[in-house]
Enzyme design. Structure first.
Site, short mmCIF file in Angstrom:
data_model
loop_
_atom_site.label_atom_id
_atom_site.label_comp_id
_atom_site.label_asym_id
_atom_site.label_seq_id
_atom_site.Cartn_x
_atom_site.Cartn_y
_atom_site.Cartn_z
N GLU A 1 0.72 -0.95 -0.04
CA GLU A 1 -0.07 -0.03 0.35
C GLU A 1 0.86 1.05 0.06
O GLU A 1 2.14 1.58 0.71
CB GLU A 1 -1.12 -0.08 1.35
CG GLU A 1 -1.83 1.00 1.44
CD GLU A 1 -2.70 1.57 2.80
OE1 GLU A 1 -1.96 -0.16 3.86
OE2 GLU A 1 -3.90 1.60 2.24
N LYS B 1 -9.94 1.55 -2.42
CA LYS B 1 -9.89 1.48 -1.10
C LYS B 1 -11.45 1.65 -0.34
O LYS B 1 -11.28 2.62 -0.77
CB LYS B 1 -9.48 2.09 -0.06
CG LYS B 1 -8.85 0.96 1.56
CD LYS B 1 -8.27 1.69 1.70
CE LYS B 1 -7.45 1.14 2.78
NZ LYS B 1 -6.92 1.39 3.75
N CYS C 1 -5.32 -3.54 2.37
CA CYS C 1 -5.31 -3.18 4.23
C CYS C 1 -6.86 -3.59 4.52
O CYS C 1 -7.57 -4.41 5.19
CB CYS C 1 -4.68 -2.14 4.43
SG CYS C 1 -4.04 -2.58 5.55
N1 LIG Z 1 -3.78 1.32 5.77
C1 LIG Z 1 -4.26 0.52 6.65
O1 LIG Z 1 -5.41 0.35 6.28
C2 LIG Z 1 -4.00 -0.05 8.10
C3 LIG Z 1 -4.91 -1.21 8.29
C4 LIG Z 1 -4.78 -1.40 9.98
O2 LIG Z 1 -4.37 -1.44 10.39
C5 LIG Z 1 -6.03 -2.55 10.58
O3 LIG Z 1 -5.48 -2.75 11.64
O4 LIG Z 1 -6.89 -2.69 10.09
#
Ligand SMILES: NC(=O)CCC(=O)C(=O)O
Length: 299
Positions: free
Chosen positions: A54, A131, A173
């Site tokens: 990411e 996202k 993520c």
């Molecule tokens: N960059 C993100 O989306 C981090 C996501 C994350 O750390 C989580 O706990 O979920």
């Protein structure tokens, strides 16, 4: 390469994959050069599908997204979109599928998205995923982050056809925390769920591996979690620990927090084997609860 007939119809032939775990800094050109160097290295190890993390082109910070954002289109202007142009060239120069981590994307209205672009071995843009679930959390004594301060959320589930291999489901993520899109992608025939990521040091030790394995077991598919590496000097030191899990939820490749490249070979037949052994795919009670994959129009 020979196409296996003994596969499960989802993954048509063996696929060597690589997750590139690197960190990004404030210098965009340097970030792109590092990504390219690592992609060339992974390709020289005969990986055919290469995943970046990411925000590999920019710092992972709400204050930076707008400054590093670029427009995305099929006809790339390298002056305006150097990161997307670099990804397309990495793909065509190496003849690999590139899952382009993510890059802040600016649309014509000035909205910014956290976007993963996927390129074919010919350098053609195959798909992009914005996202869908923005990372807005506040853990007392731990991490607080609010992507929605600067980002807009995407509104589609992304399934990509990788010609010759089959389909993948794509998320970024925080998207991996939401089971529904992964279920839908899997029921639509994805053999793998791929998540370019940058978890953090509060939630990483708690949930990272658990989620990667859970999405694999829920759906009996491969999962690939490709993280940024940990940079202790960064305002957002990422968790690292990139990993690949198989359809039984076993970790088949992983690393720790430093820069690294992990490799795995995904094999046809493994999904069918696990679905035959534990037949949840045909034991669902859609007479009691709905099949969510049928409730969504993916067009
Ligand atoms: N960059 C993100 O989306 C981090 C996501 C994350 O750390 C989580 O706990 O979920």
């Amino acid at each position: 390469m020979q196409i296996s007939n003994s596969g499960d119809g989802l993954l048509k032939k063996s696929l060597k994959v690589a997750c590139i775990q690197i960190s990004s800094g404030p210098n965009k050109a340097r970030n792109l050069a590092k990504a390219r160097e690592k992609v060339l290295q992974a390709a020289s190890e005969r990986a055919s599908l290469i995943v970046l993390p990411e925000c590999f082109n920019s710092p992972y910070s709400t204050a930076s997204f707008r400054e590093y954002a670029e427009p995305l289109s099929h006809s790339i202007d390298p002056q305006k979109s150097p990161s997307f142009a670099a990804l397309a060239k990495m793909a065509s120069d190496t003849g690999t599928f590139i899952i382009g981590g993510s890059v802040p994307e600016r649309d014509l209205s000035g909205n910014i998205y956290n976007t993963c672009a996927v390129y074919s071995p010919q350098g053609k843009l195959l798909a992009s995923h914005r996202k869908m679930h923005l990372f807005d959390i506040n853990v007392a004594g731990g991490i607080s982050f609010c992507e929605s301060d600067t980002l807009s959320a995407g509104n589609k589930i992304t399934i990509v056809d990788l010609e010759g291999y089959g389909r993948i489901g794509l998320g970024i993520c925080y998207d991996m925390r939401f089971a529904e899109p992964s279920t839908i992608a899997s029921r639509q025939g994805a053999f793998a769920l791929i998540y370019p990521s940058a978890f953090n040091t509060t939630t990483g030790p708690l949930h990272w591996e658990l989620l990667g394995r859970a999405r694999a077991v829920d759906n009996q598919v491969y999962t690939m979690l490709c993280s940024q590496s940990r940079d202790p000097a960064s305002s957002y030191p990422a968790w690292g620990y990139s990993m690949v899990a198989d359809p039984m939820g076993q970790i088949v490749a992983k690393t720790e927090e430093k820069e690294d490249i992990i490799y795995a070979t995904l094999e046809p037949g493994v999904i069918t084997k696990s679905r035959t052994a534990i037949p949840i795919t045909c034991q669902r009670r859609h007479d009691v609860y709905p099949d969510i994959a049928k409730l969504v129009d993916l067009q």
